[in-house]
Design an enzyme around this catalytic site. Structure first.
Site, short mmCIF file in Angstrom:
data_model
loop_
_atom_site.label_atom_id
_atom_site.label_comp_id
_atom_site.label_asym_id
_atom_site.label_seq_id
_atom_site.Cartn_x
_atom_site.Cartn_y
_atom_site.Cartn_z
N SER A 23 0.75 -1.27 0.26
CA SER A 23 0.00 -0.03 -0.11
C SER A 23 0.94 1.17 -0.09
O SER A 23 0.23 2.32 -0.05
CB SER A 23 -0.87 -0.14 1.11
OG SER A 23 -0.32 -0.24 2.39
N LYS A 283 -16.37 28.98 -29.83
CA LYS A 283 -16.58 28.16 -28.49
C LYS A 283 -16.23 28.52 -27.32
O LYS A 283 -14.81 29.13 -27.17
CB LYS A 283 -16.26 26.74 -28.59
CG LYS A 283 -17.21 25.83 -29.64
CD LYS A 283 -18.83 25.82 -29.22
CE LYS A 283 -19.18 24.97 -28.12
NZ LYS A 283 -18.90 23.56 -28.44
N GLU A 290 -18.65 21.24 -15.96
CA GLU A 290 -18.90 19.86 -16.28
C GLU A 290 -18.23 19.07 -15.57
O GLU A 290 -18.63 17.86 -15.48
CB GLU A 290 -18.44 19.70 -17.85
CG GLU A 290 -19.69 20.88 -18.84
CD GLU A 290 -19.04 20.80 -20.20
OE1 GLU A 290 -18.56 19.80 -20.66
OE2 GLU A 290 -19.15 21.84 -20.65
N TYR A 317 -9.63 -7.60 11.68
CA TYR A 317 -8.60 -7.14 10.41
C TYR A 317 -8.81 -8.03 9.52
O TYR A 317 -8.69 -9.31 9.65
CB TYR A 317 -7.34 -6.42 11.24
CG TYR A 317 -6.72 -6.05 9.76
CD1 TYR A 317 -6.99 -4.56 9.30
CD2 TYR A 317 -5.81 -6.77 8.86
CE1 TYR A 317 -6.25 -4.21 8.07
CE2 TYR A 317 -5.09 -6.26 7.66
CZ TYR A 317 -5.47 -4.95 7.26
OH TYR A 317 -4.94 -4.44 6.10
N GLN A 322 -7.43 -2.74 3.64
CA GLN A 322 -6.25 -1.72 2.86
C GLN A 322 -7.07 -0.96 1.76
O GLN A 322 -6.49 -0.02 1.33
CB GLN A 322 -5.21 -2.45 2.19
CG GLN A 322 -4.07 -1.80 1.97
CD GLN A 322 -2.93 -2.57 1.56
OE1 GLN A 322 -2.27 -2.80 2.60
NE2 GLN A 322 -2.49 -2.87 0.32
N LYS A 325 -8.44 3.14 1.40
CA LYS A 325 -7.43 4.42 1.54
C LYS A 325 -7.61 5.33 0.29
O LYS A 325 -7.89 6.42 0.27
CB LYS A 325 -6.13 4.14 1.63
CG LYS A 325 -5.90 3.69 2.94
CD LYS A 325 -4.45 3.30 3.41
CE LYS A 325 -4.19 2.62 4.68
NZ LYS A 325 -5.42 1.48 4.81
N1 ARG Z 1 -1.40 -1.60 4.97
C1 ARG Z 1 -2.25 -2.24 5.77
C2 ARG Z 1 -3.63 -1.50 5.45
O1 ARG Z 1 -3.73 -0.45 5.06
C3 ARG Z 1 -1.88 -2.05 7.28
C4 ARG Z 1 -2.44 -2.94 8.10
C5 ARG Z 1 -1.69 -4.33 7.90
N2 ARG Z 1 -2.33 -5.44 8.90
C6 ARG Z 1 -1.98 -6.55 8.74
N3 ARG Z 1 -2.33 -7.46 9.62
N4 ARG Z 1 -1.55 -6.96 7.47
O2 ARG Z 1 -4.63 -1.91 6.05
#
Ligand code: ARG
Length: 459
Positions: A23, A283, A290, A317, A322, A325
């Site tokens: 990322s 024009k 737009e 998680y 990820q 973002k």
């Molecule tokens: N780059 C990861 C994200 O944006 C950070 C967290 C990673 N955590 C893990 N357990 N792989 O989500």
């Protein structure tokens, strides 16, 4: 290169797979927040005695050096280090050696990334609020210049009743004020600290979550560690508030595009906010309006992407997160620049006041005035409606507008119609008399402007 998490791995990683999982190309934007979060964390580890004081001091000094390098553009992020958290930690190793490895005590990237995102949105929402506030000021300023500018009000994009252009602009002021409220109200849910939730279940170390949250300036901490690391509601809320905002900007842009067409000629945008054609020399296109209308699409898309990412995710998680973002960064940039551009466009546009008011002269948008006139003289409104409807039908056939019908003809239709009807039928009077609360009457508009200015000055 060995991964920071590489202990249980035997095979070498493959570059193209690393690139897919990384990322860092986009989350490097979170570098300031990541360092800030780490500084708070290590201070907490120091305060609670989890780390020896001298180790904490070394880590703090190292992080500050990295912060300095970041500001001077001296950090080179690497894909091999996957994300912003591992990149910063690697820099720390390079700065201070093995003691850097103690920073990650009682922490996970899961609470770390969530903390970064909360910090980022806290700042971003402040910037958005500032931009909306400025745009509201521009709308009120333009409204004040146009209290007496009469234009056709539309329903079904057909002339409906004459209104003041200021009233039209103030409608957008109302929408933008609600947008601002929505962003403001969302702050309380962004302002919660997940740091210390660790990977998912909390930690066995005697951490002090309140202490690090206080350093970071958060008003509250997550009460459930699973929730803290999995929650992305605050981003969804940002994306949906942004989407509603873009609906408003896009509607206004659509109107500007119509208004500067040859058919309307109600406004003229300055050259700065227009572009020409490479083939048609005449024009002058409203490209920026737009584009804002078009960019609403990507903002809605970002909301839908994240809703879809989240809907089937088991706790806690998952790497899917990820994907929260890029859409958030893109949305922030899009709404901030759109607000800037549209503010400039409205501020600088030339309002073709005569064209606007003339558009209400050759139409039947005063038909309601005549019906109301009869109703006020005791004719049931439905009956009055029918009488006027017949007159309009006749007028469309003979090319006669209501203000051009001779008094003698009016009196044949109803002796209740007297010479004062012509004043009643004028657009100016029609607007002036609509003094019900929230109506387009000049007095109402002046009141709205006074109230708006008071609100703008208060925050
Ligand atoms: N780059 C990861 C994200 O944006 C950070 C967290 C990673 N955590 C893990 N357990 N792989 O989500």
């Amino acid at each position: 290169m060995k991964k920071l998490w590489g202990g249980r791995f035997e095979e070498k990683s493959e570059e193209w797979i690393d690139a897919f999982g990384a990322s860092i190309p986009f989350d490097q934007k979170l570098a300031p927040q990541d360092i800030q979060g780490s500084l708070a964390h290590v201070q907490m580890l120091d305060q609670t005695g989890i780390l020896p004081h001298e180790d904490a001091l070394k880590i703090i000094a190292g992080l500050k050096k990295i912060e300095q390098k970041l500001q001077n553009g001296m950090l080179e992020f690497s894909i091999q280090n996957e994300d912003i958290h591992l990149n910063i930690e690697t820099f720390l190793h390079q700065e201070i050696g093995a003691v850097a490895g103690k920073l990650h005590t009682a922490r996970s990237r899961n609470d770390q990334v969530a903390t970064d995102m909360h910090l980022y949105l806290k700042d971003t929402v402040q910037e958005v609020l500032h931009k909306i506030h400025h745009f509201r000021e521009v709308l009120v300023e333009k409204a004040e210049e146009n209290i007496y500018t009469i234009m056709p009000g539309y329903t079904h994009l057909q002339h409906a009743q004459p209104i003041s252009f200021a009233h039209h602009l103030l409608a957008y002021y109302g929408m933008l004020s609600r947008d601002m409220e929505r962003f403001e109200e969302s702050l309380s849910r962004i302002d919660i600290c997940p740091l210390g939730c660790a990977a998912l279940a909390g930690t066995t170390f005697p951490i002090d979550r309140q202490y690090s949250a206080d350093i970071l300036g958060f008003s509250a901490i997550y009460q459930n560690s699973l929730d803290g690391v999995s929650d992305r509601d605050f981003i969804l809320e940002f994306l949906s508030n942004a989407s509603i905002l873009m609906v408003h900007l896009s509607r206004l842009c659509e109107e500007l595009i119509l208004w500067c067409s040859h058919e309307f000629q109600f406004v003229e945008l300055t050259d700065t906010f227009s572009t020409g054609s490479s083939i048609m020399p005449q024009k002058k296109n409203p490209d920026m309006a737009e584009l804002i209308r078009g960019k609403s699409g990507r903002v809605f898309g970002n909301l839908f992407s994240l809703l879809t990412v989240l809907k089937g995710l088991p706790l806690a998680y998952n790497k899917d997160l990820q994907e929260d973002k890029e859409g958030m960064f893109d949305t922030a940039k899009t709404i901030i620049t759109s607000l800037d551009v549209l503010s400039g466009m409205i501020q600088s546009m030339r309002v073709q006041k005569d064209n606007m008011s003339q558009a209400t002269e050759k139409d039947f948008s005063n038909a309601t005035e005549l019906a109301d006139y009869l109703a006020k003289k005791g004719v049931p409104f439905r009956k009055a409606h029918e009488i006027v409807g017949k007159l309009v039908l006749e007028g469309t056939k003979t090319g006669t507008y209501l203000q051009d019908v001779p008094l003698t003809h009016y009196q044949e239709i109803s002796p209740l119609i007297e010479a004062d009807i012509y004043n009643v039928l004028s657009s100016h009077t029609a607007v002036e008399k609509r003094n019900s609360v929230g109506g387009t009457g000049f007095e109402q508009i002046k009141k709205s402007i006074t109230t708006a200015k008071k609100h703008l000055a208060a925050n």
